[in-house]
Design a protein around this motif. Structure first.
Motif, PDB file in Angstrom:
ATOM      1  N   LEU A  38     -26.007 -64.918 -45.345  1.00 15.19           N
ATOM      2  CA  LEU A  38     -27.194 -64.069 -45.336  1.00 15.19           C
ATOM      3  C   LEU A  38     -27.847 -63.969 -43.955  1.00 15.19           C
ATOM      4  O   LEU A  38     -28.787 -63.175 -43.790  1.00 15.19           O
ATOM      5  N   TYR A  41     -27.804 -59.026 -39.831  1.00 18.44           N
ATOM      6  CA  TYR A  41     -28.649 -57.839 -39.754  1.00 18.44           C
ATOM      7  C   TYR A  41     -27.796 -56.611 -39.450  1.00 18.44           C
ATOM      8  O   TYR A  41     -26.681 -56.720 -38.930  1.00 18.44           O
ATOM      9  N   HIS A  59     -37.070 -57.041 -45.289  1.00 18.05           N
ATOM     10  CA  HIS A  59     -37.361 -56.569 -46.647  1.00 18.05           C
ATOM     11  C   HIS A  59     -38.222 -57.558 -47.420  1.00 18.05           C
ATOM     12  O   HIS A  59     -38.344 -58.733 -47.066  1.00 18.05           O
ATOM     13  N   ASP A  67     -32.418 -57.084 -50.155  1.00 17.31           N
ATOM     14  CA  ASP A  67     -31.275 -56.999 -49.243  1.00 17.31           C
ATOM     15  C   ASP A  67     -31.530 -55.950 -48.167  1.00 17.31           C
ATOM     16  O   ASP A  67     -32.119 -54.897 -48.446  1.00 17.31           O
ATOM     17  N   LYS A  68     -31.057 -56.221 -46.974  1.00 17.58           N
ATOM     18  CA  LYS A  68     -31.191 -55.318 -45.841  1.00 17.58           C
ATOM     19  C   LYS A  68     -30.548 -53.967 -46.071  1.00 17.58           C
ATOM     20  O   LYS A  68     -30.935 -52.965 -45.443  1.00 17.58           O
ATOM     21  N   ASN A  92     -31.542 -59.622 -42.980  1.00 17.66           N
ATOM     22  CA  ASN A  92     -31.514 -60.554 -44.110  1.00 17.66           C
ATOM     23  C   ASN A  92     -31.794 -61.962 -43.614  1.00 17.66           C
ATOM     24  O   ASN A  92     -31.448 -62.321 -42.474  1.00 17.66           O
TER      25      ASN A  92
END
Length: 277
Positions: A38, A41, A59, A67-68, A92
């Protein structure tokens, strides 16, 4: 402190004229700033960018999900800012229960540092960055904006401004001492020391970035929290503006980037910080 109010009907009535022509963008997906899956980006850059400003966005999702790559996170925002020659980075972090809010703030700081280290290779300017977040992401962005020393611990340099979209926990300690929601109890637990550590209000000091606090007039808790934070910021010589809007919590996220006075107001704040020409 500057406060603005717009209603949903007013925004709908005024939205027609400010759209920019589409501009081609390039996407760099899943840029790794750490070893965890995670810690990634996505970068949306206008084609042919040179020394472009950047918006780095986190987010929401109650510190536990989100989630991005969700369209309501990146689609309107990246299209709008890329159209204005500005890059957009969607981040993220690790989530609950694996990582508590302070660890998530550290992830955001690491992501910011990584963005700054790589910005020039994308045609971006690492000195012209706004940090932005929605909901839980707004709390984490505000935490770093209130105390940039937290970000410096992870190698991040200065950024120009912080935009927080509809958080109710700027004063985390006060919020948790009252009647916190189940989501907030899960995130912040029962330790008063942790509440204070994770409180943007407690960390707010003279080194803080300028703030724009977007608050839903439909949510009493977030509106009160933004007003109190701005009041304390002014007393501590920190620039903080409030934008009060008659949008739902979700719409404050999804509508940013769409034509109208909401997006125009955020752009105007960014322009005052040297981020929008």
């Amino acid at each position: 402190m500057l406060t603005r109010r717009h209603t949903l009907a007013g925004i709908a009535a005024l939205a027609a004229t400010s759209a920019l022509p589409a501009r081609a963008s390039t996407l760099r997906r899943d840029q790794a700033y750490g070893p965890h899956a995670l810690q990634r980006y996505d970068v949306y850059m206008p084609e042919g960018a040179s020394a472009a400003p950047l918006v780095v966005f986190l987010h929401g999702g109650g510190w536990a999900f989100g989630d991005k790559a969700n369209e309501n996170v990146w689609k309107a925002k990246s299209a709008h800012w890329n159209g204005r020659g500005i890059g957009f980075v969607s981040v993220n972090t690790r989530l609950l229960p694996e990582a508590d809010p302070m660890q998530q703030a550290a992830d955001l700081a690491r992501a910011l540092a990584h963005v700054q280290q790589n910005a020039r290779s994308w045609g971006a300017d690492p000195a012209r960055i706004a940090l932005m977040g929605h909901s839980a992401g707004a709390h984490l962005a505000a935490l770093l904006g209130a105390d940039p020393g937290l970000a410096r611990r992870w190698g991040a340099g200065p950024w120009r401004a912080t935009v927080a979209l509809d958080s109710a926990v700027y004063d985390t300690e006060r919020y948790m001492a009252r009647k916190p929601s189940r989501i907030h109890r899960r995130a912040f637990g029962t330790s008063r020391a942790f509440w204070q550590d994770a409180s943007p209000m407690a960390r707010l000091g003279p080194g803080a970035t300028p703030f724009l606090l977007v608050a839903s007039s439909k949510r009493r808790a977030s509106l009160s929290a933004a007003r109190n934070f701005a009041r304390v910021a002014k007393a501590r010589k920190v620039e903080a503006e409030i934008y009060e809007i008659d949008y739902s919590h979700a719409a404050i996220n999804s509508a940013l980037g769409l034509p109208g006075p909401y997006t125009d107001t955020v752009d105007a704040f960014l322009a005052r910080q040297g981020l929008v020409d």
